[in-house]
Design an enzyme around this catalytic site. Structure first.
Site, PDB file in Angstrom:
ATOM      1  N   ASP A  37      -0.736  13.090   5.481  1.00  0.00           N
ATOM      2  CA  ASP A  37       0.201  12.305   4.684  1.00  0.00           C
ATOM      3  C   ASP A  37       1.593  12.860   4.943  1.00  0.00           C
ATOM      4  O   ASP A  37       1.745  13.988   5.434  1.00  0.00           O
ATOM      5  CB  ASP A  37      -0.138  12.413   3.185  1.00  0.00           C
ATOM      6  CG  ASP A  37       0.318  11.196   2.393  1.00  0.00           C
ATOM      7  OD1 ASP A  37       1.546  11.034   2.241  1.00  0.00           O
ATOM      8  OD2 ASP A  37      -0.527  10.415   1.932  1.00  0.00           O
ATOM      9  N   ASP A  60       3.480  12.170  10.213  1.00  0.00           N
ATOM     10  CA  ASP A  60       4.087  10.851  10.282  1.00  0.00           C
ATOM     11  C   ASP A  60       3.298  10.080  11.337  1.00  0.00           C
ATOM     12  O   ASP A  60       3.417  10.353  12.537  1.00  0.00           O
ATOM     13  CB  ASP A  60       5.552  10.983  10.678  1.00  0.00           C
ATOM     14  CG  ASP A  60       6.210   9.651  11.009  1.00  0.00           C
ATOM     15  OD1 ASP A  60       5.577   8.595  10.803  1.00  0.00           O
ATOM     16  OD2 ASP A  60       7.367   9.664  11.488  1.00  0.00           O
ATOM     17  N   VAL A  61       2.474   9.139  10.917  1.00  0.00           N
ATOM     18  CA  VAL A  61       1.571   8.463  11.843  1.00  0.00           C
ATOM     19  C   VAL A  61       2.303   7.615  12.876  1.00  0.00           C
ATOM     20  O   VAL A  61       1.709   7.195  13.879  1.00  0.00           O
ATOM     21  CB  VAL A  61       0.531   7.594  11.100  1.00  0.00           C
ATOM     22  CG1 VAL A  61      -0.386   8.463  10.267  1.00  0.00           C
ATOM     23  CG2 VAL A  61       1.213   6.528  10.254  1.00  0.00           C
ATOM     24  N   SER A 145      -6.417  -5.720   4.965  1.00  0.00           N
ATOM     25  CA  SER A 145      -6.151  -6.233   3.625  1.00  0.00           C
ATOM     26  C   SER A 145      -6.552  -7.692   3.597  1.00  0.00           C
ATOM     27  O   SER A 145      -6.639  -8.344   4.647  1.00  0.00           O
ATOM     28  CB  SER A 145      -4.658  -6.103   3.296  1.00  0.00           C
ATOM     29  OG  SER A 145      -4.312  -6.852   2.135  1.00  0.00           O
ATOM     30  N   TYR A 158       4.409  -6.821   5.467  1.00  0.00           N
ATOM     31  CA  TYR A 158       3.085  -6.291   5.123  1.00  0.00           C
ATOM     32  C   TYR A 158       1.979  -7.228   5.596  1.00  0.00           C
ATOM     33  O   TYR A 158       1.026  -6.797   6.257  1.00  0.00           O
ATOM     34  CB  TYR A 158       3.000  -6.082   3.614  1.00  0.00           C
ATOM     35  CG  TYR A 158       1.695  -5.482   3.148  1.00  0.00           C
ATOM     36  CD1 TYR A 158       1.454  -4.123   3.259  1.00  0.00           C
ATOM     37  CD2 TYR A 158       0.699  -6.290   2.584  1.00  0.00           C
ATOM     38  CE1 TYR A 158       0.262  -3.569   2.829  1.00  0.00           C
ATOM     39  CE2 TYR A 158      -0.497  -5.745   2.154  1.00  0.00           C
ATOM     40  CZ  TYR A 158      -0.708  -4.387   2.277  1.00  0.00           C
ATOM     41  OH  TYR A 158      -1.901  -3.843   1.859  1.00  0.00           O
ATOM     42  N   LYS A 162      -0.873  -6.441   8.496  1.00  0.00           N
ATOM     43  CA  LYS A 162      -2.311  -6.418   8.243  1.00  0.00           C
ATOM     44  C   LYS A 162      -3.047  -7.401   9.147  1.00  0.00           C
ATOM     45  O   LYS A 162      -4.192  -7.159   9.554  1.00  0.00           O
ATOM     46  CB  LYS A 162      -2.587  -6.715   6.771  1.00  0.00           C
ATOM     47  CG  LYS A 162      -2.090  -5.623   5.825  1.00  0.00           C
ATOM     48  CD  LYS A 162      -2.670  -4.260   6.181  1.00  0.00           C
ATOM     49  CE  LYS A 162      -2.215  -3.178   5.221  1.00  0.00           C
ATOM     50  NZ  LYS A 162      -2.809  -1.847   5.533  1.00  0.00           N
ATOM     51  N   SER A 190      -7.250  -6.637  -4.787  1.00  0.00           N
ATOM     52  CA  SER A 190      -6.474  -5.915  -5.806  1.00  0.00           C
ATOM     53  C   SER A 190      -7.226  -4.647  -6.216  1.00  0.00           C
ATOM     54  O   SER A 190      -8.292  -4.716  -6.821  1.00  0.00           O
ATOM     55  CB  SER A 190      -6.257  -6.808  -7.032  1.00  0.00           C
ATOM     56  OG  SER A 190      -5.518  -7.961  -6.678  1.00  0.00           O
TER      57      SER A 190
END
Length: 265
Positions: A37, A60-61, A145, A158, A162, A190
């Site tokens: 992370d 940092d990916v 997602s 976003y 995804k 959710s």
């Protein structure tokens, strides 16, 4: 017998929320886990809480150098192999389409898509090398997602990211199938993370969330972690290139369901 006995796993975005729930569950299933992370304080606290089979690395990916360092540390800490990689790190940026800044679009794509590509590729290279020495193939799980399929007008970057992850998952699965390495994704609906909990405190916002969820409740991070355990384990040995949606039935819904007042308590 624990389903991930003696496996070495890397989980990104693991300082809190879904990533932390996955790391915790993996350890319960016998794995050794490297938590990654950018939040060093929260990540270090999480790893300490999880015990000796957890180790935290700031990563940092979106940086190939930091991702490779993550792989190298995982190998050094837990015996030389990487068996499971969970691409969970992700960010969002809410803005109207006409107002969305290029820099914000790039920031979301860098973490969500590029980050999943970089760690997926680095982990896969290590897994392929392991297969060539006779070791068992590994597994990679990407975090997609329901927004890869449905869209929210002020979450353009976003939703786009995804959708990209869903196609990245399929492409990776086909490319790595000759080595027996499986690549799948999870598409949550959710889920009660810190981000959503602040929204769900508002009665009408909670009503909207539940109206589009046939099971009538918001999911928990631990429920996503259960799917991750399944996909990373031998129980999913013939599954690759798929996305499992943990969404309470939302994607199947083409209407809204009534929400009673007691459900909002």
């Amino acid at each position: 017998m624990p389903r991930l006995e003696n496996k070495v796993a890397i989980v990104t975005g693991a300082a809190r929320g879904i990533g932390l729930a996955i790391a915790k569950r993996f350890i319960e299933e016998g794995a050794k886990v490297v938590l990654a992370d950018i939040d060093e304080t929260a990540g270090a606290i999480a790893a300490k809480h999880l015990g000796g089979n957890a180790y935290f690395v700031r990563c940092d990916v979106g940086s190939s150098n930091e991702v490779q360092n993550l792989i190298d540390i995982a190998c050094k800490m837990f015996g030389g192999d990487v068996d499971i990689a969970i691409n969970n790190a992700g960010i969002n940026s809410a803005a109207d389409f006409l107002e969305l800044k290029e820099s914000e679009f790039d920031r979301v794509m860098r973490v969500n898509v590029k980050g999943s590509f970089l760690l997926g590729q680095a982990a896969a290279r290590k897994m392929v090398a392991q297969v060539k020495t006779g070791k068992k193939p590994g597994a990679i799980v990407n975090m997609s997602s329901i927004n890869a399929t449905v869209a929210i007008p002020n979450h353009v970057a976003y939703s786009t990211s995804k959708g990209g992850i869903q196609q990245l998952t399929r492409s990776m699965a086909l490319a790595l199938a000759p080595y027996g390495i499986r690549v799948n994704a999870i598409g949550p609906g959710s889920i009660m993370t810190e981000m959503l909990s602040s929204v769900a405190k508002d009665r009408e916002a909670r009503r909207l969330l539940l109206a589009r969820t046939p099971l009538g409740r918001i999911g928990e991070p631990e429920e996503v972690a259960s799917v991750a355990v399944f996909l990373a384990s031998d129980e999913a040995s013939y599954i690759t290139g798929e996305t499992i949606h943990a969404d309470g039935g939302r994607l199947a819904l083409n209407y809204t369901v009534p929400v009673e007042d007691e459900q909002l308590k």
